[in-house]
Design an enzyme around this catalytic site. Structure first.
Site, mmCIF file in Angstrom:
data_model
loop_
_atom_site.group_PDB
_atom_site.id
_atom_site.type_symbol
_atom_site.label_atom_id
_atom_site.label_comp_id
_atom_site.label_asym_id
_atom_site.label_seq_id
_atom_site.Cartn_x
_atom_site.Cartn_y
_atom_site.Cartn_z
ATOM 1 N N LYS A 48 1.753 48.297 -38.953
ATOM 2 C CA LYS A 48 0.992 47.845 -39.723
ATOM 3 C C LYS A 48 -0.284 46.948 -38.775
ATOM 4 C CE LYS A 48 1.675 43.696 -41.961
ATOM 5 N NZ LYS A 48 0.595 42.721 -41.672
ATOM 6 N N ASN A 49 0.294 46.175 -37.880
ATOM 7 C CA ASN A 49 -0.715 45.295 -37.402
ATOM 8 C C ASN A 49 -1.437 46.134 -36.338
ATOM 9 O OD1 ASN A 49 0.084 43.417 -39.186
ATOM 10 N ND2 ASN A 49 1.387 42.346 -37.643
ATOM 11 N N ASP A 106 7.103 37.032 -36.336
ATOM 12 C CA ASP A 106 7.047 37.933 -37.583
ATOM 13 C C ASP A 106 8.659 38.390 -37.731
ATOM 14 O OD1 ASP A 106 4.017 39.788 -37.128
ATOM 15 O OD2 ASP A 106 4.465 37.672 -37.924
ATOM 16 N N ARG A 110 -5.963 38.838 -44.451
ATOM 17 C CA ARG A 110 -6.653 38.016 -43.123
ATOM 18 C C ARG A 110 -7.066 38.848 -42.282
ATOM 19 N NH1 ARG A 110 -7.069 33.809 -40.076
ATOM 20 N NH2 ARG A 110 -7.072 34.127 -37.820
ATOM 21 N N CYS A 116 -3.205 30.961 -46.205
ATOM 22 C CA CYS A 116 -2.301 31.811 -46.785
ATOM 23 C C CYS A 116 -0.912 30.927 -46.880
ATOM 24 C CB CYS A 116 -2.010 32.900 -46.120
ATOM 25 S SG CYS A 116 -1.250 32.944 -44.619
ATOM 26 N N ILE A 138 4.250 29.285 -33.872
ATOM 27 C CA ILE A 138 3.106 29.950 -34.073
ATOM 28 C C ILE A 138 2.463 29.410 -35.144
ATOM 29 C CG2 ILE A 138 1.991 32.257 -34.354
ATOM 30 C CD1 ILE A 138 3.159 31.512 -31.401
ATOM 31 N N ARG A 172 3.325 45.282 -48.704
ATOM 32 C CA ARG A 172 2.149 45.008 -48.027
ATOM 33 C C ARG A 172 2.454 45.460 -46.536
ATOM 34 N NH1 ARG A 172 -0.856 39.286 -47.531
ATOM 35 N NH2 ARG A 172 -1.901 40.683 -46.011
ATOM 36 N N ARG A 202 -4.731 29.227 -40.959
ATOM 37 C CA ARG A 202 -5.048 30.551 -40.380
ATOM 38 C C ARG A 202 -6.679 30.454 -40.089
ATOM 39 N NH1 ARG A 202 -1.654 34.434 -41.957
ATOM 40 N NH2 ARG A 202 -2.514 35.742 -40.061
ATOM 41 N N PRO A 203 -7.213 29.426 -39.351
ATOM 42 C CA PRO A 203 -8.650 29.168 -39.154
ATOM 43 C C PRO A 203 -8.952 30.597 -38.017
ATOM 44 C CG PRO A 203 -7.329 27.909 -37.737
ATOM 45 C CD PRO A 203 -6.371 28.408 -38.612
ATOM 46 N N MET A 204 -10.580 30.506 -37.741
ATOM 47 C CA MET A 204 -10.964 31.589 -37.083
ATOM 48 C C MET A 204 -11.975 30.974 -35.978
ATOM 49 S SD MET A 204 -12.443 34.468 -39.409
ATOM 50 C CE MET A 204 -13.078 35.223 -38.145
ATOM 51 N N ASP A 205 -11.631 29.737 -35.600
ATOM 52 C CA ASP A 205 -12.404 29.083 -34.451
ATOM 53 C C ASP A 205 -12.294 29.981 -33.150
ATOM 54 O OD1 ASP A 205 -9.531 28.040 -34.746
ATOM 55 O OD2 ASP A 205 -9.911 27.184 -32.719
ATOM 56 N N LEU A 206 -11.209 30.467 -32.760
ATOM 57 C CA LEU A 206 -11.171 31.132 -31.600
ATOM 58 C C LEU A 206 -11.811 32.545 -31.684
ATOM 59 C CD1 LEU A 206 -7.274 30.776 -30.971
ATOM 60 C CD2 LEU A 206 -9.372 29.428 -29.830
HETATM 61 C C1 EPZ Z 1 -1.564 38.450 -36.033
HETATM 62 O O1 EPZ Z 1 -2.102 37.538 -37.122
HETATM 63 C C2 EPZ Z 1 -0.727 39.325 -37.016
HETATM 64 N N1 EPZ Z 1 -1.368 39.992 -38.086
HETATM 65 C C3 EPZ Z 1 0.325 38.628 -37.516
HETATM 66 O O2 EPZ Z 1 1.359 39.177 -38.442
HETATM 67 C C4 EPZ Z 1 1.248 37.636 -36.709
HETATM 68 O O3 EPZ Z 1 2.387 36.711 -36.997
HETATM 69 C C5 EPZ Z 1 0.385 37.017 -35.716
HETATM 70 O O4 EPZ Z 1 -0.573 37.938 -35.248
HETATM 71 C C6 EPZ Z 1 1.122 36.323 -34.471
HETATM 72 O O5 EPZ Z 1 1.794 37.325 -33.729
HETATM 73 C C7 EPZ Z 1 -1.946 41.064 -37.906
HETATM 74 O O6 EPZ Z 1 -2.352 41.645 -36.673
HETATM 75 C C8 EPZ Z 1 -2.921 41.633 -38.779
HETATM 76 P P1 EPZ Z 1 -3.147 34.770 -34.372
HETATM 77 P P2 EPZ Z 1 -3.216 36.657 -36.322
HETATM 78 O O7 EPZ Z 1 -4.380 34.700 -34.273
HETATM 79 O O8 EPZ Z 1 -4.193 37.540 -35.590
HETATM 80 C C9 EPZ Z 1 -3.738 30.232 -35.050
HETATM 81 C C10 EPZ Z 1 2.506 39.731 -40.228
HETATM 82 O O9 EPZ Z 1 3.768 39.402 -41.045
HETATM 83 N N2 EPZ Z 1 -5.463 30.631 -34.810
HETATM 84 O O10 EPZ Z 1 -2.373 35.273 -33.169
HETATM 85 O O11 EPZ Z 1 -3.833 35.917 -37.750
HETATM 86 C C11 EPZ Z 1 -3.371 30.677 -36.107
HETATM 87 O O12 EPZ Z 1 -3.615 29.870 -37.196
HETATM 88 C C12 EPZ Z 1 1.245 38.939 -39.927
HETATM 89 O O13 EPZ Z 1 2.555 41.012 -40.184
HETATM 90 C C13 EPZ Z 1 -6.000 29.528 -34.680
HETATM 91 O O14 EPZ Z 1 -5.875 28.366 -34.646
HETATM 92 O O15 EPZ Z 1 -2.565 35.562 -35.294
HETATM 93 C C14 EPZ Z 1 -1.657 30.738 -35.876
HETATM 94 O O16 EPZ Z 1 -1.083 29.385 -35.953
HETATM 95 C C15 EPZ Z 1 1.590 37.445 -40.296
HETATM 96 N N3 EPZ Z 1 -7.634 29.929 -34.464
HETATM 97 C C16 EPZ Z 1 -2.025 31.076 -34.493
HETATM 98 O O17 EPZ Z 1 -2.922 30.772 -33.847
HETATM 99 C C17 EPZ Z 1 -7.971 31.070 -34.469
HETATM 100 O O18 EPZ Z 1 -9.123 31.343 -34.235
HETATM 101 C C18 EPZ Z 1 -1.479 32.839 -34.216
HETATM 102 O O19 EPZ Z 1 -2.635 33.252 -34.675
HETATM 103 C C19 EPZ Z 1 -7.200 32.127 -34.573
HETATM 104 C C20 EPZ Z 1 -5.619 31.915 -34.700
#
Ligand code: EPZ
Length: 422
Positions: free
Chosen positions: A22-23, A308, A94, A118, A330, A400, A123-127
């Site tokens: 999926k991811n 996950d 997201r 969620c 995480i 999902r 789940r911010p997008m600052d990065l």
């Molecule tokens: C991906 O989410 C996966 N989703 C998630 O799977 C998975 O849990 C996650 O990576 C970690 O492995 C998809 O690939 C669609 P991150 P993503 O950016 O990209 C923080 C599932 O169950 N963060 O690595 O959103 C964030 O808040 C889902 O299939 C920031 O602070 O994960 C989190 O605490 C759930 N700022 C951590 O980093 C940002 O700009 C990990 O986020 C981005 C993220």
């Protein structure tokens, strides 16, 4: 809303086919926006999240045709006619934010709703923003939408990520393929889904090195061409089904599973007394003895223990001998399955990002509620070995990320059925 009824039914035996990830698919689909030529994905999983991403891409003007009962996605973004990713789609998933980088690179502008929080975190997008601004994008947050533009096109740059974010790495990686010059991503995410995306982009003509390590280098090109790419096997579905015989006993072969997708997870299973053997077709899993041993787990970015699989591992440890400590590093709120497992008799103390699980002899079936995708499947796993019936409600979360979970588990002897909801 449908529910799933599981009745503890003793050891399992047989084979479970593992679907495409999926991811990985949710990152590969937006890659179609980078080229005017067709991109076709094979081995695609049949999930509601894929249908949501399909609707989003179609809302931008892309053509997405689902073939072979959803296992092939034929896409073409020749005529994009909209650059706004609407809140009512993005809030549901997201990963919709992964259209931002490709749209910016291809069109020079994009408007993408912030996903909003969620169940598992803010789940911010600052990065994502930091990386795209480093490539020259101007991004402004207005009425809950990111308004992004790159009037003079994107320019290669060095991007330092403070955290190895999967989504931010994917967004910036895709944008950098069409930027002018060289981009270096430092502290990039190393997940297999990143490697799968990079290998698809290379088939489209992108010049990428270092994917799978913390430093990814991209030489921008003028345009990308079409390609056909098979989606990598889903390591989270794999790990989930590996836990079924671990919890219920017996032996199950997960077809399509590969050790390198689940390295640190298999190490923890081994510590807990579960044996995993590579076969010609996948991974065979069974308990070594009668006792499951308590183990400590800390979730980390790949190649560490996957967040996950944390909820599913907790379901195993509920009946382990001894006390296990799980650290969720995480996400800030990813223990919502704990109170539901406690309704089944589990003994769990949650404090912030730490859960202590004191193993009990056996869980008892009970009505429980799914709260997020991975929590819902951990309740089903717990129900496989619980005494009596477990009814998991709100299983739309499950659909999902898991195709036909009841069919796959029935095939190995589980007593499980879906109850059509009101
Ligand atoms: C991906 O989410 C996966 N989703 C998630 O799977 C998975 O849990 C996650 O990576 C970690 O492995 C998809 O690939 C669609 P991150 P993503 O950016 O990209 C923080 C599932 O169950 N963060 O690595 O959103 C964030 O808040 C889902 O299939 C920031 O602070 O994960 C989190 O605490 C759930 N700022 C951590 O980093 C940002 O700009 C990990 O986020 C981005 C993220």
């Amino acid at each position: 809303m449908d529910s799933i009824l599981v009745t503890g039914n003793g050891p399992l035996s047989g084979q479970i086919p593992i679907a495409g990830a999926k991811n990985a698919c949710l990152a590969l689909m937006p890659a179609t926006l980078l080229s005017e030529e067709p991109l076709t994905l094979t081995n695609a999983p049949r999930l509601s999240d894929i249908r949501t991403m399909t609707a989003l891409l179609q809302s931008l003007g892309a053509e997405v045709t689902s073939l072979q009962n959803g296992q092939v996605l034929a896409m073409s973004s020749h005529d994009l006619n909209n650059h706004v990713a609407d809140y009512d789609i993005v809030r549901k998933m997201r990963a919709s934010n992964l259209v931002l980088g490709p749209m910016l690179a291809r069109l020079g502008h994009a408007v993408v709703s912030l996903p909003g929080g969620c169940a598992i975190g803010a789940r911010p997008m600052d990065l994502h923003i930091h990386g795209l601004e480093a490539l020259g994008a101007e991004i402004e947050l207005r009425d809950g939408y990111l308004h992004a533009k790159a009037p003079r096109g994107l320019k290669g740059a060095v991007v330092d990520f403070s955290f190895a974010s999967v989504g931010a790495t994917e967004n910036v990686l895709m944008a950098a393929t069409l930027a002018k010059g060289t981009t270096v991503l430092n502290n990039a995410a190393r997940e297999p889904e990143i490697v799968d995306l990079a290998s698809c982009l290379r088939k489209m003509g992108a010049r990428i090195e270092g994917d799978g390590t913390s430093v990814i280098t991209i030489e921008g090109v003028d345009r990308l061409h079409g390609a056909t790419h098979p989606v990598v096997a889903d390591r989270i579905e794999l790990g989930t089904y590996m836990l079924a015989p671990a919890i219920a006993g017996g032996e199950v072969e997960c077809l399509g599973g590969r050790l390198e997708l689940v390295g640190s997870f298999v190490e923890k299973l081994d510590e807990a007394g579960i044996s995993v053997t590579e076969t010609e077709h996948g991974l065979k899993v069974r308990r070594r003895g009668d006792v499951i041993r308590a183990v400590d787990v800390t979730t980390e970015p790949f190649p560490g223990f996957p967040t996950d699989l944390q909820a599913q591992m907790m379901a195993l440890l509920c009946t382990a001998e001894g006390t296990s400590v799980l650290e969720e590093r995480i996400f800030e709120n990813r223990f919502m399955h704990a109170p539901e497992l406690m309704r089944m008799g589990a003994q769990i103390e949650v404090q912030g990002g730490t859960a202590r699980v004191n193993g009990v002899e056996q869980l008892k079936g009970a009505p429980v509620m799914a709260t997020d995708l991975r929590a819902s499947v951990s309740l089903i796993l717990a129900g496989l070995a619980a005494e009596g019936e477990t009814v998991v409600s709100r299983v739309y979360h499950l659909d999902r990320g898991y195709e036909h979970v009841e069919t796959k588990l029935q095939a190995v002897g589980a007593k499980i059925e879906r109850i059509q909801g009101a």
